[in-house]
Design a protein around this motif. Structure first.
Motif, mmCIF file in Angstrom:
data_model
loop_
_atom_site.group_PDB
_atom_site.id
_atom_site.type_symbol
_atom_site.label_atom_id
_atom_site.label_comp_id
_atom_site.label_asym_id
_atom_site.label_seq_id
_atom_site.Cartn_x
_atom_site.Cartn_y
_atom_site.Cartn_z
ATOM 1 N N ARG A 1 -0.369 32.763 58.840
ATOM 2 C CA ARG A 1 0.606 31.722 58.511
ATOM 3 C C ARG A 1 0.189 30.882 57.304
ATOM 4 N N SER A 2 -0.644 31.448 56.445
ATOM 5 C CA SER A 2 -0.937 30.770 55.177
ATOM 6 C C SER A 2 -1.075 31.814 54.076
ATOM 7 N N ILE A 3 -0.702 31.409 52.871
ATOM 8 C CA ILE A 3 -0.717 32.288 51.700
ATOM 9 C C ILE A 3 -1.660 31.691 50.666
ATOM 10 N N GLU A 4 -2.550 32.528 50.147
ATOM 11 C CA GLU A 4 -3.524 32.035 49.184
ATOM 12 C C GLU A 4 -3.098 32.244 47.733
ATOM 13 N N GLY A 5 -2.032 32.979 47.512
ATOM 14 C CA GLY A 5 -1.585 33.234 46.150
ATOM 15 C C GLY A 5 -0.845 34.548 46.084
ATOM 16 N N PHE A 6 -0.502 34.944 44.862
ATOM 17 C CA PHE A 6 0.327 36.131 44.664
ATOM 18 C C PHE A 6 -0.381 37.073 43.683
ATOM 19 N N ALA A 7 -0.838 38.207 44.205
ATOM 20 C CA ALA A 7 -1.582 39.168 43.399
ATOM 21 C C ALA A 7 -0.621 40.136 42.717
ATOM 22 N N ASN A 8 -0.969 40.543 41.497
ATOM 23 C CA ASN A 8 -0.112 41.422 40.695
ATOM 24 C C ASN A 8 -0.457 42.898 40.846
ATOM 25 N N PHE A 9 -1.719 43.217 41.136
ATOM 26 C CA PHE A 9 -2.165 44.605 41.297
ATOM 27 C C PHE A 9 -2.423 44.900 42.771
ATOM 28 N N HIS A 10 -1.818 45.958 43.275
ATOM 29 C CA HIS A 10 -2.073 46.434 44.642
ATOM 30 C C HIS A 10 -2.110 47.955 44.607
ATOM 31 N N GLU A 11 -3.287 48.523 44.598
ATOM 32 C CA GLU A 11 -3.426 49.974 44.581
ATOM 33 C C GLU A 11 -4.676 50.335 45.372
ATOM 34 N N PHE A 12 -4.820 51.607 45.709
ATOM 35 C CA PHE A 12 -6.016 52.046 46.422
ATOM 36 C C PHE A 12 -7.247 51.759 45.567
ATOM 37 N N GLN A 13 -8.136 50.874 46.065
ATOM 38 C CA GLN A 13 -9.366 50.459 45.394
ATOM 39 C C GLN A 13 -9.123 49.545 44.193
ATOM 40 N N ILE A 14 -7.896 49.088 44.027
ATOM 41 C CA ILE A 14 -7.545 48.276 42.862
ATOM 42 C C ILE A 14 -6.773 47.048 43.322
ATOM 43 N N GLY A 15 -7.250 45.857 42.950
ATOM 44 C CA GLY A 15 -6.520 44.652 43.311
ATOM 45 C C GLY A 15 -7.009 43.447 42.546
ATOM 46 N N ALA B 1 -8.820 56.336 41.218
ATOM 47 C CA ALA B 1 -8.541 54.942 40.926
ATOM 48 C C ALA B 1 -8.893 54.731 39.458
ATOM 49 N N ASN B 2 -7.863 54.559 38.612
ATOM 50 C CA ASN B 2 -8.074 54.512 37.160
ATOM 51 C C ASN B 2 -8.833 55.749 36.673
ATOM 52 N N SER B 3 -8.505 56.884 37.239
ATOM 53 C CA SER B 3 -9.097 58.190 36.929
ATOM 54 C C SER B 3 -10.525 58.324 37.441
ATOM 55 N N LYS B 4 -11.069 57.288 38.066
ATOM 56 C CA LYS B 4 -12.382 57.399 38.695
ATOM 57 C C LYS B 4 -12.212 58.141 40.022
ATOM 58 N N TYR B 5 -13.234 58.890 40.409
ATOM 59 C CA TYR B 5 -13.145 59.689 41.630
ATOM 60 C C TYR B 5 -13.247 58.817 42.879
ATOM 61 N N VAL B 6 -12.328 59.048 43.797
ATOM 62 C CA VAL B 6 -12.320 58.374 45.096
ATOM 63 C C VAL B 6 -11.963 59.428 46.133
ATOM 64 N N SER B 7 -12.935 60.086 46.716
ATOM 65 C CA SER B 7 -12.650 61.223 47.580
ATOM 66 C C SER B 7 -12.047 60.813 48.912
ATOM 67 N N GLY B 8 -12.448 59.703 49.444
ATOM 68 C CA GLY B 8 -11.863 59.242 50.703
ATOM 69 C C GLY B 8 -12.629 59.712 51.913
ATOM 70 N N THR C 1 -3.883 57.238 42.815
ATOM 71 C CA THR C 1 -3.534 57.906 44.065
ATOM 72 C C THR C 1 -4.689 57.898 45.050
ATOM 73 N N ASP C 2 -4.377 57.551 46.277
ATOM 74 C CA ASP C 2 -5.326 57.722 47.374
ATOM 75 C C ASP C 2 -5.517 59.229 47.595
ATOM 76 N N ALA C 3 -6.484 59.587 48.433
ATOM 77 C CA ALA C 3 -6.736 60.997 48.715
ATOM 78 C C ALA C 3 -5.498 61.656 49.314
ATOM 79 N N ILE C 4 -5.428 62.983 49.179
ATOM 80 C CA ILE C 4 -4.251 63.730 49.628
ATOM 81 C C ILE C 4 -4.439 64.229 51.063
ATOM 82 N N TRP C 5 -5.484 63.774 51.742
ATOM 83 C CA TRP C 5 -5.800 64.199 53.108
ATOM 84 C C TRP C 5 -4.593 63.990 54.023
#
Length: 777
Positions: A80-94, A412-419, A368-372
């Motif tokens: 019930r509280s909000i700390e702000g509004f983030a512009n980036f929301h992605e797997f491993q990115i925020g 994540a930004n072309s960096k490997y994130v296998s999951g 993209t998150d992993a394709i699992w």
């Protein structure tokens, strides 16, 4: 060759009556708060467009971090509280957080469980509204109305203030947010109604698979009002009158004098390559675009995208589940390239996608998150209704392959994130080729897929499947107890050897079909042989898949309920059904009657636990049960009755899962707090509610869908004519919540001989009609 479709709106949203004239207002059915308790970081981002880079949302606990890199964080419907509004929301990115306040200046977000701490504000649910493309809330502590919307790469904020001499807008750039991990550096500058900068982060999962690789986010913001004063800060230390600052915890604040009801608007260009490109994205996408027009455009873009699958009739709650699930499926993986085709390369430099004559990139690049497990939901949905996105997804994977030498399961930004340490990207590419999605370098794609399935020499952690060498050698991956703390990095087997064997067998099958299509006969034979590796672990005495050690012996003290011993995020009860490329053979080994009875009993018992972890709010709830719909390895199982001659039981249990596992409130949305990875559970509902699903994930030589009982009176798949010429219509007779069973059906007027639909038939267009009833035929 497929052409890119620009989803451009020319319609004002002055009244939703216009939508009735132009096409149904499908956005009305999208309720982002469904399942948003315990949700992943991407999940609650209403102010976005399909597959966009700019994904704006309120954060309730995103600044508190994410210890393991994957847990639920960002927004929780119970807070019930909000700390702000983030512009980036992605797997491993925020990151890149804006926060409006009134009164004494605070420059740290505060804690979710500590009232009146930091710049966060309380809010009431009655004052919150969210749908696809737009978000609104009243911040109670400051009496500020905050509104958010977006174009593809530009975030729009609009804050309506009370009358005050102390209206503040805080630009919190240097604090961790969501899945981003610790901040290494940040810089922010103000000058003449513009603020710009960057933040460098160190995500946990990126470090796990590509040590030393970081993620950088850039922004360039434009305000429509000049502040009366400004300053910079590092954490809670403030520097009045300072225009720029650098370091962890860095940010800027602007102070305004406002009249009652005065609006302050911010347009924010985003980029993963540079501040200059963030500015370019802003100029190209948002020059002259007001907040109201951007909101109209975003909502119409969503209507266009959601409208590719138009459902009518059935229960209202099922339409809500359907379009909310489709919303999440189109939200989970977002743009990573700029309007000029610049994109972040794996080594941290800037790459360039070739341009068309009009200056647009030939294709886009996506995070993209992993394709699992995504081949049982997302890739099938892309193939059905968003093939141009699927083609770009393949191009994204090939960019990383060309730049760094291996396919990544996630990036994540072309960096490997296998999951999870596997890699199904090759399977997804093979399936794309299999259904005619081929507007890319096919020889390069085959080279990448082959390497992914067969090669171990020089394999890097980010490519996953580090035990693929021993799998190729032995035909299975042995169980090896992990002593390193990094089970995904074992090369001579795996503590998840049994599930790896099943997974690698499946992906080998997919690659084999790719090889066969390209006349690679030697590869086809080898891959086909490897696709039978699952048989080496089938124990006829117990009729379970059972882990083996390096000497080829079944593990002793075998308990089919036990998870994590041979099986990743599951157990032998669940994984024994993981032979999606050869379900007919599995049924034959077990016996049709035994197979159906066992599976029917599993669902009967699992129904008491809401087909997963019951009401326990945890991502791993249910992994030691008989069936766990909240996790990827199980998502094809309810459709397997078809292969034992009992499609009626698939119809029964798929309908029950749709009705009971899926809900319509904040806590009961996708199970109770289950792990909704990048829209996969939503996409599964979409497919099942349409009555189409392929256990083999479009990898068979002649790909086809199993036909189930749709939840609606009509389902129309209608793409722009430049992508697919003809619509495909599913008409349901005697559709009723109490009619889960198919009695008969026709395709283009011809009686169905079995409950399958060739992908080619769907692609050509036509009419599938099914008659439903109360009892099995």
């Amino acid at each position: 060759m497929m052409k890119r479709i620009l989803l451009v709106s020319l319609i004002s949203i002055q009244a939703t009556l216009l939508y009735a004239q132009k096409g149904e207002d499908l956005v009305q059915y999208v309720k982002p708060n469904i399942g948003s308790a315990h949700s992943r970081y991407f999940f609650y981002t209403p102010a976005a467009v399909p597959f966009g880079m700019a994904k704006l949302a309120p954060s309730t606990n995103g600044s508190e971090g994410n210890a393991s890199g994957w847990e639920a964080v960002g927004y929780d419907d119970r807070h019930r509280s909000i700390e702000g509004f983030a512009n980036f929301h992605e797997f491993q990115i925020g990151g890149i957080v804006f926060a409006p306040t009134v009164g004494p200046l605070k420059t740290i977000p505060g804690k979710q469980k500590e009232k009146n701490s930091g710049y966060r504000s309380s809010f009431d649910k009655a004052d919150e509204f969210a749908t696809a493309g737009y978000y609104r809330v009243r911040l109670k502590d400051y009496n500020i109305k905050a509104e958010l919307t977006a174009t593809e790469r530009v975030g729009f904020h609009q804050y309506t203030f009370p009358e005050t001499d102390a209206a503040n807008v805080i630009f919190d750039i240097g604090h961790k947010m969501g899945e981003s991990g610790p901040v290494l550096d940040a810089k922010v500058t103000y000058d003449d109604r513009h603020i710009w900068g960057y933040v460098v982060t160190k995500p946990v999962y990126v470090q796990k698979y590509q040590q030393g690789a970081n993620v950088t986010m850039y922004f360039y913001a434009e305000l429509d009002k000049t502040p009366s004063s400004y300053g910079a800060f590092i954490d809670s230390t403030q520097f009045e009158g300072q225009k720029n600052i650098q370091g962890k915890g860095a940010g800027l604040y602007l102070r305004f004098k406002t009249k009652q009801g005065e609006k302050i608007g911010i347009k924010t260009g985003l980029s993963y390559t540079s501040v200059e490109n963030a500015k370019l994205n802003l100029m190209k996408e948002a020059r002259g675009l007001t907040f109201a027009k951007a909101k109209d455009k975003a909502i119409q873009t969503w209507n266009n995208s959601l409208g590719r699958i138009e459902v009518k009739g059935g229960l209202l709650q099922d339409r809500v589940k359907f379009y909310t699930g489709l919303f999440h499926a189109l939200l989970g993986r977002g743009l990573a390239d700029d309007v000029n085709g610049a994109y972040p390369k794996n080594d941290g430099s800037i790459g360039q996608i070739p341009l068309l004559k009009n200056g647009n990139p030939v294709h886009h690049h996506y995070n993209t998150d992993a394709i699992w497990g995504a081949f049982w939901n997302l890739t099938q949905l892309w193939a059905i209704a968003y093939p141009e996105y699927y083609n770009d997804w393949v191009q994204s994977q090939l960019l990383v392959y060309k730049d760094a030498g291996w396919l990544g399961d996630g990036i994540a930004n072309s960096k490997y994130v296998s999951g999870v340490g596997t890699n199904f990207t090759g399977l997804a590419i093979a399936a794309a080729y299999n259904v005619g999605i081929r507007n890319y370098d096919i020889p390069l794609a085959y080279e990448a897929v082959r390497k992914n399935e067969l090669e171990a020499k020089g394999r890097i952690p980010g490519a996953g499947k580090l035990d693929v060498g021993i799998f190729v050698e032995k035909g299975y991956s042995p169980y090896v107890k992990d002593v390193s703390g990094n089970p995904e990095l074992n090369t001579q087997g795996s503590p998840f050897g049994a599930s790896h064997t099943l997974e690698y067998s499946f992906s080998s099958f997919a690659a084999a079909q790719f090889a066969r299509s390209l006349d690679q006969s030697s590869d086809y034979k080898q891959l086909s042989k490897l696709s039978e590796g699952w048989k080496l672990l089938y124990d006829p005495a117990t009729k379970f898949i059972r882990p083996k050690d390096s000497a080829g012996r079944f593990l002793d003290k075998f308990n089919p309920f036990e998870s994590w011993r041979g099986f990743q995020e599951g157990n032998a009860w669940q994984y024994t059904f993981y032979v999606p490329h050869a379900p007919e053979e599995l049924v034959s080994l077990v016996g049709k009657e035994t197979f159906s009875n066992r599976l029917d009993s599993i669902f009967t018992i699992s129904q008491k636990n809401v087909f997963g972890g019951g009401t326990h709010i945890d991502a791993f709830a249910g992994i030691e049960g008989l069936y766990n719909h909240g996790n990827q390895p199980n998502l094809h199982i309810s459709w397997l009755f078809h292969y034992a001659g009992r499609p009626d039981l698939s119809q029964k249990w798929v309908r029950a899962i749709c009705n009971e596992f899926y809900g319509t409130d904040g806590i009961h949305g996708y199970g109770y707090g289950q792990d909704e990875d990048q829209g996969q559970l939503g996409a599964w509902y979409v497919l099942s509610a349409m009555g189409l699903f392929d256990v083999k994930a479009l990898t068979a030589a002649e790909p086809s869908f199993l036909i189930g009982a749709p939840l609606f009176e009509t389902v129309r798949i209608k793409l722009p004519k430049s992508i697919r010429k003809n619509d495909f219509l599913i008409k349901v007779h005697q559709q009723d919540p109490n009619h889960p069973y198919i009695q008969s059906g026709t395709l283009n007027g011809r009686s169905l001989t079995d409950l399958t639909l060739q992908f080619e038939e769907l692609n050509k267009g036509g009419v599938l009609e099914v008659l439903l009833g109360k009892l099995p035929k």
